[in-house]
Design an enzyme around this catalytic site. Structure first.
Site, mmCIF file in Angstrom:
data_model
loop_
_atom_site.group_PDB
_atom_site.id
_atom_site.type_symbol
_atom_site.label_atom_id
_atom_site.label_comp_id
_atom_site.label_asym_id
_atom_site.label_seq_id
_atom_site.Cartn_x
_atom_site.Cartn_y
_atom_site.Cartn_z
ATOM 1 N N ASN A 16 2.899 4.262 -11.849
ATOM 2 C CA ASN A 16 1.527 4.252 -12.358
ATOM 3 C C ASN A 16 0.474 4.257 -11.263
ATOM 4 O O ASN A 16 -0.674 4.641 -11.503
ATOM 5 C CB ASN A 16 1.345 3.015 -13.248
ATOM 6 C CG ASN A 16 -0.093 2.775 -13.639
ATOM 7 O OD1 ASN A 16 -0.660 3.475 -14.480
ATOM 8 N ND2 ASN A 16 -0.720 1.786 -13.015
ATOM 9 N N LYS A 67 -2.448 15.532 -10.111
ATOM 10 C CA LYS A 67 -1.881 15.275 -11.432
ATOM 11 C C LYS A 67 -1.104 16.482 -11.955
ATOM 12 O O LYS A 67 -0.148 16.331 -12.733
ATOM 13 C CB LYS A 67 -2.981 14.861 -12.409
ATOM 14 C CG LYS A 67 -3.558 13.481 -12.103
ATOM 15 C CD LYS A 67 -2.473 12.421 -12.080
ATOM 16 C CE LYS A 67 -2.985 11.041 -11.744
ATOM 17 N NZ LYS A 67 -1.919 10.022 -11.735
ATOM 18 N N TYR A 86 -7.987 15.570 -7.152
ATOM 19 C CA TYR A 86 -7.354 14.644 -8.091
ATOM 20 C C TYR A 86 -6.587 15.410 -9.173
ATOM 21 O O TYR A 86 -5.422 15.104 -9.467
ATOM 22 C CB TYR A 86 -8.390 13.736 -8.741
ATOM 23 C CG TYR A 86 -7.825 12.894 -9.856
ATOM 24 C CD1 TYR A 86 -7.013 11.798 -9.565
ATOM 25 C CD2 TYR A 86 -8.068 13.207 -11.189
ATOM 26 C CE1 TYR A 86 -6.462 11.031 -10.586
ATOM 27 C CE2 TYR A 86 -7.526 12.441 -12.210
ATOM 28 C CZ TYR A 86 -6.724 11.358 -11.906
ATOM 29 O OH TYR A 86 -6.169 10.607 -12.927
ATOM 30 N N ASP A 127 0.868 -1.170 0.000
ATOM 31 C CA ASP A 127 0.000 0.000 0.000
ATOM 32 C C ASP A 127 0.905 1.220 0.000
ATOM 33 O O ASP A 127 1.503 1.572 1.024
ATOM 34 C CB ASP A 127 -0.896 -0.005 1.243
ATOM 35 C CG ASP A 127 -1.842 1.186 1.289
ATOM 36 O OD1 ASP A 127 -1.676 2.125 0.470
ATOM 37 O OD2 ASP A 127 -2.744 1.199 2.151
#
Length: 268
Positions: A100, A169, A165, A75
């Site tokens: 990823n 990014k 989110y 994790d």
């Protein structure tokens, strides 16, 4: 079982072998990355939380491509898991990092569970930073290697209803752009992959309903083919279409367009 390689595959092995690390390898883009790397002749360290999926993928890779694998259940929101990953791969000749692992949420930030949002920050940003720092050092000493950081089309403007989110990014994107310049003198290739909607488990976890979406195999193939050739790749037709559609708009205009996009994906 593959045992013959093209000139391009041999060149890829020479630049990025012997081992590659793929985080978030249990499904979607990560799984396709691992398969594509194995097809190119690299041994693969498979990292994700769900060990049963990793074990299945490991057996597939060893059977079809005759390369080695290492399975690590971790994790990556936990700093102890990151330290364990680093220690477990210390004896391997790692030449490529595919960062990823990541996930998203949707809805107004003020309605979100704060712990979930903080956890996403740890996985999407902190883990990626720790791994980029460690393996970036290793690759710079080796004078060769590569780092792929998974960005998103959402990285280039604020995105209402996916604000945190998109912000994670944006961090990934700018980190990749900076490292691309910093590590180039050491022979290390760094680039960001900024796809559009992808047909993966991401949409289920983030509670979004995708319309048109790219296949993970396309994202993996386009991303790896662009390594060493660009700072940012927008893999798949949809990412390129969205880029050109938004390119001429001012930043505030792109934010409004993305508001409509996320509203449509949340309409269910």
């Amino acid at each position: 079982m593959m045992n013959k390689y093209t000139k391009q595959q041999i060149a890829f092995q020479k630049k990025y072998g012997d081992w590659a690390i793929v985080t978030g390898a249990s499904e979607g883009v990560g799984r396709e990355m691992a398969l594509s790397l194995a097809e190119r002749g690299l041994n693969v360290v498979l990292v994700a939380r769900r060990v049963e999926l990793l074990e299945r993928l490991s057996e597939t890779i060893k059977k079809e491509f005759n390369v080695q694998t290492m399975v690590i259940s971790a994790d990556l929101s936990e700093i102890s898991a990151l330290k364990s990953l680093v220690q477990s791969t210390s004896a391997l000749n790692i030449g490529l990092l595919i960062a990823n692992a990541g996930y998203g949420t949707s809805g107004p930030l003020i309605n979100a569970d704060l712990q979930t949002e903080l956890n996403m920050l740890d996985v999407n940003c902190r883990a990626l930073l720790v791994l980029s720092h460690h393996y970036g050092k290793r690759f710079s000493t080796q004078k060769k290697g590569g780092i792929v950081l998974m960005s998103s089309i959402m990285a280039f403007q604020g995105v209402p209803n996916m604000a945190n989110y998109a912000a994670t990014k944006a961090y990934v994107q700018t980190l990749a752009e900076g490292l691309h310049i910093e590590l180039a003198p050491y022979g290390v290739d760094v680039h960001a992959s900024a796809p559009g909607p992808i047909n993966t488990g991401f949409s289920t976890r983030s509670n979004l309903k995708m319309g048109a979406a790219a296949h993970p195999k396309t994202i993996a193939s386009d991303t790896l083919n662009a390594l060493g050739k660009s700072t940012t790749v927008r893999p798949g037709f949809l990412a390129k279409l969205l880029e050109y559609s938004l390119k001429l708009l001012p930043r505030w205009g792109r934010v409004r367009v993305m508001q409509l996009v996320t509203k449509g994906m949340m309409s269910h």
